[in-house]
Design an enzyme around this catalytic site. Structure first.
Site: not given
Ligand code: FAD
Length: 459
Positions: A390, A392-394
């Site tokens: 994901y 946004n959870y880099r």
């Protein structure tokens, strides 16, 4: 009008980092190995809610808490599907997807964007019509930082009932948590799409075994309706949880955002929304490393038992696995609708979070190595080819660009994990809107060479 100072950094060979809320897991909005400038959108915080048209304009530097609060001041029966942490800002969050407790009913934040304002590589302020549908598609899940500076979003507000129900039921291994976790994996994605039960697994001190360590599962939930309707639904689908009326609280939708944020920050979750949602101070003081996985089949018992053994490692200060159920509308949205490709076929998403306060290089290495060991352990149970992640959870462990030119094949090592086949279209859009790769970072979408473009257009 906000006019970004692109030319000076360009002349001096500086990279441009764009920051809204500064919550990037790898700090890409404010840290770099090369000289850079920060475009900080902290003060672009205006929010205008239009109840009649069920929409809102929200600037990139506004927090999710500010958005939720402003909606609630105008309506008790409208909400917005976005993340749990109220200090996250819309600039990064919406451009990378953005999920929370309304995901099974309404999808991601990026699925509910109807217009945007972006400043492009030439310094022009563009709305949806002016930027065109390709760029508008790319910034709804492909990450804004590869394409320009997003100034504001226009979002579609969604209907919510005036009463919703929340609960947080905790069970340790001694209280049959393993059995409940097994059942959760079978039912959480199939429940009525008004129920979202996130399962948080962490190591805690056992109250039954005199302070001995154990594993605890917290079933954190929001139901779009009252407790009278929720209890029979839960009794029918998930009786093992033993949900009782006294576990539940009825509140408003905005009250539920305070509650779920409270679970995250360790508060009661019953604070005044004005206080809880307008506080812009980030809660995580220590260091942390995050990773993510998508899962299509339940993790078998031996896999869970091995996980409990791994989580018992006392060398690690704090570890939590958050399991977010899929299903509902996520099964209905096509993989190419937006760049966020992780839709039907998954039963849940896992967010791994390891945190520590201990200082020093050794502590950092120990926690980082252990996080990678956990990720390796989970490999047999996670999605494959690619192992989806994901944005946004880099996570820079999954691959990074070269410092200079990065070709499409090299960038695909991380790109297809975040975007699957959408990576190709993202690279095409990038090449069109930023041909000289002004907006770049360790995981920015690459600009294609003529040969690569020709090749990708013909396959
Ligand atoms: C405590 C915590 C809780 C979280 N909870 C959730 C959750 O519940 N659900 C969820 O989906 N995610 C969650 N996240 C992840 C969060 O969605 C991402 O970290 C998000 O990208 C943060 O956006 P930001 O603007 O706050 O951060 P930033 O660090 O400012 O930005 C993140 C990325 O977006 C780029 N960017 C930022 N603003 C702009 C802009 N205006 N234009 C172009 N590019 C821009 C940055 O350059 C950077 O690459 C959480 C993160 C943290 C730290």
């Amino acid at each position: 009008m906000f006019k970004p100072p692109y030319s000076a950094p360009q002349q001096h060979g500086l990279q441009i980092r764009i920051r809204s809320g500064g919550h990037d897991y790898e700090g890409l909005s404010y840290v770099a190995e090369v000289p850079f400038v920060i475009l900080d959108l902290l003060y672009l915080r205006n929010i205008t809610v239009d109840i009649e048209n069920r929409s809102a304009w929200v600037q990139a530097g506004a927090t999710l808490g500010e958005l939720y609060y402003m909606i609630s001041r105008k309506s008790k029966t409208l909400g917005f599907p976005a993340g749990v942490c109220v200090t996250v800002c819309t600039g990064g969050h919406f451009s990378g997807g953005g999920y929370g407790f309304l995901m099974r009913k309404y999808g991601l934040a990026s699925d509910n964007i109807i217009d945007a304002h972006i400043i492009d590589v030439n310094g022009n302020l563009l709305d949806r019509k002016a930027m065109g549908e390709d760029l508008f598609w790319a910034i709804r899940g492909g990450g804004g930082a590869s394409f320009g500076v997003i100034v504001a979003w226009k979002v579609k507000l969604v209907p919510v009932p005036s009463t919703v129900t929340v609960f947080n039921v905790k069970r340790t291994l001694e209280e049959n948590a393993t059995e409940m976790i097994q059942k959760w994996q079978l039912v959480a994605n199939k429940l009525d799409n008004r129920i979202f039960i996130r399962m948080d697994i962490a190591r805690v001190k056992s109250s039954e075994k005199y302070g001995k360590l154990t594993i605890e599962a917290s079933f954190v939930s929001m139901f779009l309706g009252g407790v009278e309707e929720l209890l029979p639904l839960m009794q029918e689908s998930f009786p093992e949880l033993g949900l009782d009326r006294k576990d539940c609280s009825e509140t408003s939708w905005v009250g539920s955002t305070v509650f779920t944020n409270g679970v995250l920050i360790g508060s009661t979750g019953h604070e005044d929304p004005e206080v809880a949602l307008l506080n812009r101070t980030q809660i995580r003081a220590g260091k942390y490393k995050g990773k993510s996985d998508y899962v299509s089949k339940p993790i078998p018992l031996d896999g869970l038992e091995g996980l409990w053994r791994l989580l018992s490692d006392e060398e690690i200060e704090y570890v939590q696995l958050q399991f977010a159920p899929y299903g509902g509308i996520m099964d209905e949205i096509s993989e190419s609708e937006t760049p966020f490709s992780h839709r039907s076929g998954y039963i849940f998403h896992i967010h791994y979070l390891v945190c520590w306060h201990e200082k020093g290089e050794e502590a950092e290495q120990r926690h980082m190595n252990w996080t990678r060991k956990l990720y390796k352990y989970m490999e047999p149970y996670a999605s494959k080819s690619p192992r989806a992640a994901y944005l946004n959870y880099r996570d820079l462990d999954i691959g990074v660009n070269n410092e200079g030119y990065t070709n499409y094949t090299q960038a695909s090592t991380w790109g297809v994990k975040y975007f699957k086949n959408n990576f190709k279209r993202l690279a095409m859009v990038k090449t069109k809107v930023d041909p000289h790769n002004l907006f770049r970072n360790e995981q920015s979408i690459p600009t294609l060479s003529d040969e690569e473009q020709y090749y990708l257009e013909t396959i």
